[in-house]
Scaffold this motif. Structure first.
Motif, short mmCIF file in Angstrom:
data_model
loop_
_atom_site.label_atom_id
_atom_site.label_comp_id
_atom_site.label_asym_id
_atom_site.label_seq_id
_atom_site.Cartn_x
_atom_site.Cartn_y
_atom_site.Cartn_z
N MET A 1 24.39 21.49 -12.98
CA MET A 1 23.19 21.20 -13.74
C MET A 1 23.56 20.62 -15.11
SD MET A 1 20.21 21.47 -12.80
CE MET A 1 18.61 21.44 -13.42
N LYS A 2 24.58 21.19 -15.72
CA LYS A 2 25.00 20.71 -17.03
C LYS A 2 25.48 19.26 -16.95
CE LYS A 2 27.92 21.88 -20.94
NZ LYS A 2 28.89 22.81 -21.48
N MET A 3 26.15 18.92 -15.85
CA MET A 3 26.64 17.56 -15.67
C MET A 3 25.47 16.57 -15.64
SD MET A 3 29.01 16.33 -12.59
CE MET A 3 29.78 14.74 -12.57
N ILE A 4 24.41 16.91 -14.95
CA ILE A 4 23.23 16.04 -14.89
C ILE A 4 22.60 15.92 -16.27
CG2 ILE A 4 20.89 15.82 -13.98
CD1 ILE A 4 21.91 17.07 -11.41
N VAL A 6 24.00 16.04 -19.14
CA VAL A 6 24.83 15.16 -19.98
C VAL A 6 24.60 13.70 -19.62
CG1 VAL A 6 27.21 14.51 -20.46
CG2 VAL A 6 26.59 16.92 -20.39
N LEU A 7 24.46 13.41 -18.34
CA LEU A 7 24.29 12.03 -17.89
C LEU A 7 22.86 11.51 -18.05
CD1 LEU A 7 26.36 12.26 -14.61
CD2 LEU A 7 27.06 11.21 -16.76
N LEU A 8 21.92 12.41 -18.27
CA LEU A 8 20.50 12.05 -18.28
C LEU A 8 20.14 11.01 -19.34
CD1 LEU A 8 17.75 12.51 -17.03
CD2 LEU A 8 17.43 14.41 -18.61
N GLU A 9 20.66 11.14 -20.54
CA GLU A 9 20.30 10.21 -21.61
C GLU A 9 20.68 8.78 -21.27
OE1 GLU A 9 18.35 10.69 -24.24
OE2 GLU A 9 18.10 12.69 -23.40
N GLY A 10 21.88 8.57 -20.77
CA GLY A 10 22.31 7.23 -20.38
C GLY A 10 21.49 6.69 -19.22
N TYR A 40 25.56 13.83 -0.95
CA TYR A 40 25.37 15.26 -0.76
C TYR A 40 26.58 16.05 -1.25
CZ TYR A 40 24.48 19.76 1.33
OH TYR A 40 24.28 21.10 1.50
N ARG A 41 27.78 15.54 -0.96
CA ARG A 41 28.99 16.23 -1.42
C ARG A 41 29.04 16.28 -2.94
NH1 ARG A 41 30.89 13.27 2.91
NH2 ARG A 41 31.87 11.70 1.58
N MET A 42 28.60 15.22 -3.61
CA MET A 42 28.57 15.19 -5.06
C MET A 42 27.59 16.22 -5.60
SD MET A 42 29.87 14.02 -7.67
CE MET A 42 29.94 12.91 -9.01
N LEU A 43 26.44 16.37 -4.95
CA LEU A 43 25.45 17.35 -5.39
C LEU A 43 25.99 18.77 -5.25
CD1 LEU A 43 22.18 15.86 -3.93
CD2 LEU A 43 22.72 16.21 -6.34
N GLN A 44 26.80 19.02 -4.25
CA GLN A 44 27.37 20.34 -4.09
C GLN A 44 28.27 20.69 -5.27
OE1 GLN A 44 29.11 19.74 -0.20
NE2 GLN A 44 27.62 21.15 0.69
N LEU A 45 28.94 19.69 -5.84
CA LEU A 45 29.80 19.92 -7.00
C LEU A 45 28.98 20.15 -8.25
CD1 LEU A 45 32.42 17.10 -6.42
CD2 LEU A 45 32.74 19.55 -6.05
N ILE A 46 27.83 19.48 -8.36
CA ILE A 46 27.02 19.56 -9.57
C ILE A 46 26.25 20.86 -9.65
CG2 ILE A 46 25.02 18.54 -10.74
CD1 ILE A 46 25.94 15.84 -9.65
N TYR A 47 25.64 21.29 -8.56
CA TYR A 47 24.70 22.41 -8.62
C TYR A 47 25.30 23.67 -8.14
CZ TYR A 47 20.10 24.55 -8.60
OH TYR A 47 19.02 25.34 -8.85
#
Length: 47
Positions: A1-4, A6-10, A40-47
């Motif tokens: 969630m934190k990764m998203i 951070v990327l949200l503003e850009g 989907y694999r990327m989402l597993q890392l993020i959340y």
């Protein structure tokens, strides 16, 4: 969630959109439900 977060503003600036931070958990939930393959694999890392 934190990764998203951070990327949200850009992302908002690049696409010219507004996204409320309170909507992020639901966005992740829906993406996990409907994303397939590499995304989907990327989402597993993020959340």
């Amino acid at each position: 969630m934190k990764m998203i977060d951070v990327l949200l503003e850009g992302y908002k600036k690049h696409h010219g959109i507004e996204v409320e931070k309170t909507a992020l958990p639901e966005c992740v939930r829906l993406a996990k439900r409907y994303a397939k393959g590499k995304n989907y694999r990327m989402l597993q890392l993020i959340y």
